[in-house]
Design an enzyme around this catalytic site. Structure first.
Site, PDB file in Angstrom:
ATOM      1  N   THR A 161       0.875  -1.183   0.000  1.00 16.67           N
ATOM      2  CA  THR A 161       0.000   0.000   0.000  1.00 16.67           C
ATOM      3  C   THR A 161       0.904   1.223   0.000  1.00 16.67           C
ATOM      4  O   THR A 161       1.392   1.623  -1.043  1.00 16.67           O
ATOM      5  CB  THR A 161      -0.965  -0.008   1.212  1.00 16.67           C
ATOM      6  N   LYS A 187       3.912  -7.067   3.756  1.00 19.01           N
ATOM      7  CA  LYS A 187       3.714  -5.632   3.550  1.00 19.01           C
ATOM      8  C   LYS A 187       3.407  -5.039   4.914  1.00 19.01           C
ATOM      9  O   LYS A 187       2.947  -5.731   5.821  1.00 19.01           O
ATOM     10  CB  LYS A 187       2.602  -5.337   2.564  1.00 19.01           C
ATOM     11  N   THR A 198      -0.090  -2.844  10.489  1.00 19.35           N
ATOM     12  CA  THR A 198      -1.053  -3.258   9.455  1.00 19.35           C
ATOM     13  C   THR A 198      -0.171  -3.935   8.527  1.00 19.35           C
ATOM     14  O   THR A 198       0.413  -3.337   7.652  1.00 19.35           O
ATOM     15  CB  THR A 198      -1.715  -2.206   8.601  1.00 19.35           C
ATOM     16  N   GLU A 284       5.733   4.433   7.433  1.00 23.32           N
ATOM     17  CA  GLU A 284       5.271   5.558   6.608  1.00 23.32           C
ATOM     18  C   GLU A 284       6.149   6.784   6.816  1.00 23.32           C
ATOM     19  O   GLU A 284       6.307   7.267   7.930  1.00 23.32           O
ATOM     20  CB  GLU A 284       3.812   5.874   6.922  1.00 23.32           C
ATOM     21  N   ASN A 410      -0.416  10.605   5.927  1.00 19.97           N
ATOM     22  CA  ASN A 410      -1.641  10.260   6.637  1.00 19.97           C
ATOM     23  C   ASN A 410      -2.695  11.343   6.553  1.00 19.97           C
ATOM     24  O   ASN A 410      -3.890  11.061   6.614  1.00 19.97           O
ATOM     25  CB  ASN A 410      -1.318   9.885   8.081  1.00 19.97           C
TER      26      ASN A 410
END
Ligand code: ADP
Ligand code: MG
Length: 709
Positions: A161, A187, A198, A284, A410
């Site tokens: 993602t 991932k 996640t 991220e 985000n």
């Protein structure tokens, strides 16, 4: 980061190629999960020709997604045939539809595979609260099955993602005279916190093992690895780790409590550890992996909790981003957690080492060499180690820094890149930080119209996400008025192609022994394949690149490199006699970005294989480049203790040749020295394993790699 999981076309990670376990096939297609007609691969399938023993560990989030609920009913268990996984939609919190949609997807894939729907597991990742596009996925099922093959990386690619990198790991071991293989994909990027990221992870093996035994080994492996990751404080609805074992290796069954069982557990743990590090490093927006070790506490749970609290502290993480040792913040986070949890311990005797440098101990701050530590803080991996001296237990937590990009990613996840209100925060529209822009603008002015030669090599040429970010960077540099010239390598690709043709690569003194057949392959791969691919990518992103080999317009006139008497003859390895700078001038003045494959043109009509570092150095001198930048797979030039040298003078570099500087770096360092002697103002060696390192090195005050002047 040494453990970064890199992949190229297929079944290669960290530069090593591997065979997937027997009986497993992998595939992926673009099913348009997020939007109809999407072209990105977003649906992955892992299928076994034989029913598998299966084990699983899933999120403890009580509002978990539909696939988790189904998997929980089947795992651990027998008879699993496939896992179908999608990115682009989490299938979470969609009310009564979730479970039905989940089974409809499993049924469609099961039908295409010719197996029972009960034996197909699903997993999803992506946005929450949106219904699954079941019809589009079902329609893609036959093509998905048709895509099955041995390309593990394609499945890993489809489940990404916001991950920047594809994550693969593999292992091979001997058991009862048979080879047992493991291949895993993962991932995970946002919402990463204890109880797992996640994150999705699927492990396949051709070992024979009962579901319960596999389950115990998996739980222990996950506990030691994925459960130590923390990127932000949020827990995902979709975390899933599934292991499938089909027994196809023919090795004897692994019995509980046996030595083989210990080996299985150790193998799963090290496999998951690789992926966990890759996930944390790819959090991220992350620019650094943050490793926190807490030792000397009475029990392990306490150690784990403290390590996570420190690794997850927002202030600590911001400090790590800024390259600050952050020792005050680290100890404040430690003390706060001990207080908040009411742990009955007194931490006043704690010692703290950041990047191996003692910064706190004996009840107070310790004087340390600030320049040395700030150079160490420029690494892409930061370690903080605390010892409380109060017991035997210890634990590690893996995290990452907190960057501007984390907020940007985000803030924009659902709404698109509208940017934040500039008046309300430090972020200008588009999410860019103002002080950084101001800093960068002064460099942009300084570099406008100047030429820079970039030697492109290493992971940045192999990993798909890094390739793209490199091309984006070059377009950006060009639009900022800099005039880049790219010189690329291609050694690993040449080796692979020769291998496919059944030819072995031989080297002498780090140079490829290049016979007539080899030089043909060198030219085919460098000029015919790699060069056109780079040019295509840059131009598709709005750049203005032109591909040139050293033969085009007699750009690199070369002759045979004669080796000293007694040394191996290198065949068609050449040295550059002249660079046609007029040709480069012409392209550069007209706004083109030359992309050069280092194939030399012999006046005798032959083609010569030229070392790309040497070619980059010679081209930089010949075209009057202001800067020469080497992208490689180390943080920069390291000293004899392995510390990054952030700045070094040519004379000091020369003194280290053959001492602390060896191998591939020796070749580079020699090219650096020649370029400086040839009039290049400054040379940078930067880590190509992190995205945007060229821009970060050129356009900020601190830089990220080694600067040689
Ligand atoms: P590239 O593929 O970018 O040309 P090379 O592998 O040829 O990179 O050269 C870089 C390698 O040189 C490093 O990965 C490291 O193994 C080796 N090396 C030897 N000495 C040093 C040093 N002092 N600093 C950094 N790297 C060094
Ligand atoms: Mg090299």
């Amino acid at each position: 980061m040494s453990q970064r999981t890199l992949s190229d076309t297929k079944n290669v990670t960290g530069g090593k190629s591997f065979a997937p376990p027997i009986g497993f096939r992998f595939g992926a297609v673009a099913a348009g999960v997020k939007e109809a007609g999407g072209v990105r691969k977003d649906l992955a399938l892992i299928a076994s020709e034989i029913p598998c023993a299966a084990a699983g560990v899933v999120t403890v989030n009580k509002l978990c997604a539909a696939p988790i609920r189904y998997s929980a009913t089947r795992l651990p268990g027998h008879g699993i045939r496939a896992i179908v996984a999608n990115s682009g939609n989490a299938n979470a919190l969609t009310g009564p539809f979730g479970a039905a949609d989940e089974r409809a997807i499993a049924t469609a894939v099961a039908k295409a595979l010719g197996v029972g729907a009960d034996d197909v597991l699903t997993a999803s990742t992506g946005g929450i609260g949106i219904r699954m596009p079941v019809e589009r996925i079902a329609a893609a099922a036959p093509a998905l099955v048709g895509a099955l093959g041995d390309d593990v990386a394609s499945a890993a690619e489809a489940i990404r993602t916001t991950d920047l990198r594809t994550k693969l790991a593999f292992r091979e071991l001997e058991l009862g005279g048979k080879t047992v293989r493991f291949a895993a994909i993962a991932k995970g990027s946002g919402m990463i916190h204890p109880q797992m990221a996640t994150m999705l992870c699927f492990i396949t093996t051709d070992a024979r093992v009962a579901p319960e035994t596999l389950q115990r080994a998996l739980v222990s492996a996950v506990d030691e690895t994925f459960n130590t990751i923390t990127v932000d404080g949020d827990m995902s609805t979709n975390d899933t780790v599934i292991a499938l074992a089909n027994g196809a290796s023919g090795a004897p069954a692994i019995e509980p409590g046996s030595a083989a069982c210990k080996t299985l557990e150790a193998t799963l743990t090290s496999l998951c550890a690789d992926l966990a590090r890759a996930i944390a490093a790819d959090g991220e927006g992350a620019s650094k992996l943050f490793v926190v070790d807490v030792a000397g506490v009475p029990d392990r749970e306490m150690a784990r909790d403290l390590a996570r609290a420190v690794a997850g502290g927002s202030l600590v993480k911001s400090g790590i981003f800024g390259g600050d040792p952050s020792w005050g913040r680290i100890l404040a986070a430690l003390g706060a957690r001990i207080g908040a949890r009411n742990y009955p311990i007194d931490p006043t005797g704690v010692t703290l080492d950041v990047q191996g440098v003692r910064v706190y101990g004996d009840g107070g701050p310790v004087a340390f060499d600030k320049d040395d530590l700030s150079a160490r803080m420029r690494s892409t991996e930061i370690t903080a180690r605390m010892d409380l001296g109060l017991g035997k237990a210890s634990a590690r937590a893996l995290g990452c820094d907190l960057t501007f990009d984390y907020v940007k990613i985000n803030a924009e996840y659902y709404s698109g890149p509208k940017g934040l209100d500039a008046a309300n925060g430090k972020h200008a529209p588009g999410g860019v930080n103002r002080p950084v822009i101001v800093e960068a603008l002064s460099y942009i002015r300084k570099f406008a119209g100047k030429r820079a030669v970039i030697k492109y090599g290493g992971a940045a040429m192999i990993d798909p996400a890094l390739k793209r970010s490199f091309a984006e960077e070059m377009v950006l540099l060009q639009s900022a008025g800099l005039r880049p010239v790219i010189v690329h390598g291609g050694g690993p690709e040449i080796t692979k192609t020769l291998e496919k043709m059944g030819r072995k690569s031989e080297f002498a003194d780090g140079q490829r022994i290049t016979g007539a057949e080899e030089v043909r392959v060198v030219e085919m791969v460098l000029t015919g394949r790699i060069n056109t691919e780079i040019v295509g990518l840059i131009n598709s992103l709005g750049g203005n690149a032109i591909g040139l080999s050293g033969k085009d317009g007699r750009l690199l006139i070369a002759s045979k490199l004669e080796t000293a008497p007694g040394k191996t003859d290198l065949g068609f390895v050449g040295e550059i006699d002249a660079v046609n700078a007029d040709l480069l001038d012409m392209f550069l003045e007209r706004g083109y970005m030359p992309v050069i494959s280092p194939v030399g043109f012999g006046l005798d009509g032959a083609s010569y294989n030229i070392n790309a570092d040497v070619a980059a150095g010679e081209i930089a001198s010949a075209c009057g480049a202001e800067r020469l930048i080497f992208l490689t797979d180390v943080a920069g030039i390291l000293d004899d203790k392995g510390n990054l040298l952030s700045e070094v003078k040519a004379a000091d570099l020369e003194a280290q040749l053959g001492k602390s500087i060896k191998g591939g770096m020796h070749v580079k360092a020699q090219a650096v020295l020649d370029a400086l002697a040839g009039g290049v103002r400054a040379v940078h060696i930067v880590d190509g394993r992190a995205p945007h390192s060229v821009v970060a090195e050129l356009f900020t005050d601190h830089g990220v790699g080694t600067l040689v002047t």
